[in-house]
Design an enzyme around this catalytic site. Structure first.
Site, PDB file in Angstrom:
ATOM      1  N   LYS A 267    -161.428  43.742 -12.948  1.00  0.00           N
ATOM      2  CA  LYS A 267    -161.664  42.421 -13.529  1.00  0.00           C
ATOM      3  C   LYS A 267    -160.558  41.875 -14.772  1.00  0.00           C
ATOM      4  CE  LYS A 267    -165.219  43.585 -16.637  1.00  0.00           C
ATOM      5  NZ  LYS A 267    -166.808  43.443 -17.177  1.00  0.00           N
TER       6      LYS A 267
ATOM      7  N   TYR B 181    -146.257  31.952 -42.940  1.00  0.00           N
ATOM      8  CA  TYR B 181    -147.420  30.792 -43.446  1.00  0.00           C
ATOM      9  C   TYR B 181    -148.265  31.098 -44.478  1.00  0.00           C
ATOM     10  CZ  TYR B 181    -146.002  28.391 -38.762  1.00  0.00           C
ATOM     11  OH  TYR B 181    -145.270  27.731 -37.832  1.00  0.00           O
TER      12      TYR B 181
END
Length: 383
Positions: free
Chosen positions: A41, A262
């Site tokens: 999956k 940042y």
């Protein structure tokens, strides 16, 4: 004109030979009494379901589990019809006939799903392959005890379901001493008894290592196939599958107190040589990894300096001798010096999340892919 990905900022190498070795190890732990499936999956936990499924098929796997119908439909063309593909989340209402036409097998988790699958079988006048999932205590998916009894009485015995397995899922298998394991085992046995003579499936990757009582007829390993440790408190018995490297974009010298990234919340403690790498959270590196994360260059640990950006991170390369690292050098993000579980720990998460978050911007290399094709082609030719 194609560039084969050589201009991309990072390279993800998936060792399919290691996937096959991990499957063999898991199968050996099961012995002869139980079959071993492959859970592919989420695009095989981010590593490429078509490649991984072919490798597992070549190793003898014939039972594959995905989460959604769309995943099953996408995988079906890559596997012969002798391979069963099971849909763990069951089917959306109205998708039953498409599932039948594709030769997929739903895992029924509710009476509503069972009723719709039953109605489809009657319309088609066919016996349809089916898996029933019961809830043994996780309270996530599966029939509750009363609904399990109703399903066993009204649907499974009506002659239109070819019941392949009755299954459940363990919540705490990665903690062997957890009392929930024994409780779920007992509950599963009680609920599965409502489906006499139907094969049973309970163990996931970690469940395989809980012992024979949990193995039943089919185990469903997922993360362990891809190198994630099935028992975090023990030494990892699985072979590493993934290597992730990132390219250095540029170097810069900074002075003590210079701030980086940042928010400017990282301050260089000393004069430092910083390397900016072409990889970021758009490639699956969690922003929290910036707090304790690191990469490796020639066995030297280079800590992350500042926040993880969308397309780049900065690391402190001061420990590398001048001239030994520069633009276009590659550093290891996941690999020999930093297994996937270690990177996950630094980000405060688990290996599952690291793998499934890997983005689609990498140059991808599959080792051993050619070795996974012949048996599939041969079977298609003979069928």
């Amino acid at each position: 004109m194609t560039n084969n990905g050589q201009f991309r900022g990072a390279t993800l190498t998936v060792d399919l030979r290691a996937v096959r070795a991990n499957y063999r190890l898991l199968r050996s732990r099961l012995g002869a009494a139980a079959l071993c499936a492959g859970v592919v999956k989420a695009d095989a936990y981010g590593l490429g379901a078509s490649y991984v499924a072919l490798a597992l098929f070549a190793e003898g796997c014939r039972h594959f589990f995905v989460a959604h119908l769309d995943e099953g439909l996408a995988l079906r063309p890559y596997l012969p019809r002798s391979a069963d593909i099971f849909i763990l989340n069951g089917l959306p209402r109205g998708a039953e006939q498409e599932c039948v036409m594709a030769g997929l097998v739903p895992v029924l988790n509710s009476l509503e799903q069972a009723e719709a699958w039953f109605d489809c079988a009657q319309r088609l006048a066919r016996t349809l392959p089916t898996v029933v999932q019961v809830d043994s205590g996780m309270n996530r998916l599966g029939l509750m005890p009363d609904d399990t009894a109703t399903c066993a009485k009204n649907y499974s015995r009506a002659g239109v379901f070819d019941l392949r397995f009755v299954m459940s899922h363990l919540a705490c298998a990665d903690t062997p001493a957890h009392e929930a394991n024994a409780m779920q085992l007992a509950a599963f046995r009680q609920l599965a008894a409502l489906f006499p003579d139907v094969p049973r499936s309970l163990a996931n990757s970690s469940g395989i290592f809980l012992g024979r009582d949990y193995h039943f007829n089919l185990a469903r390993p997922g993360a362990a196939l891809y190198g994630v440790n099935p028992g975090p408190a023990a030494v990892n018995p699985m072979r590493p599958v993934v290597r992730l490297t990132a390219r250095v974009i540029q170097l810069r010298e900074v002075s003590p107190g210079d701030r980086v990234g940042y928010g400017l919340d990282y301050s260089a403690p000393t004069a430092s040589r910083l390397a900016t790498l072409s990889i970021g959270y758009a490639d699956g590196l969690h922003r929290l990894w910036g707090t304790h994360g690191a990469v490796f260059f020639e066995s030297k640990r280079l800590p992350v300096a500042g926040r993880v950006s969308m397309d780049s991170i900065v690391v402190d390369a001061s420990s590398v001798a001048p001239g030994c690292i520069g633009p276009d050098s590659e550093v290891e993000v996941i690999g020999e010096h930093q297994p996937v579980d270690d990177l996950a720990c630094a980000a405060g998460t688990i290996g599952y999340e690291v793998l499934t978050a890997l983005g689609h911007r990498y140059r991808r290399i599959y080792l051993g892919a050619d070795e996974s094709v012949p048996s599939v082609v041969l079977e298609d030719t003979l069928s």
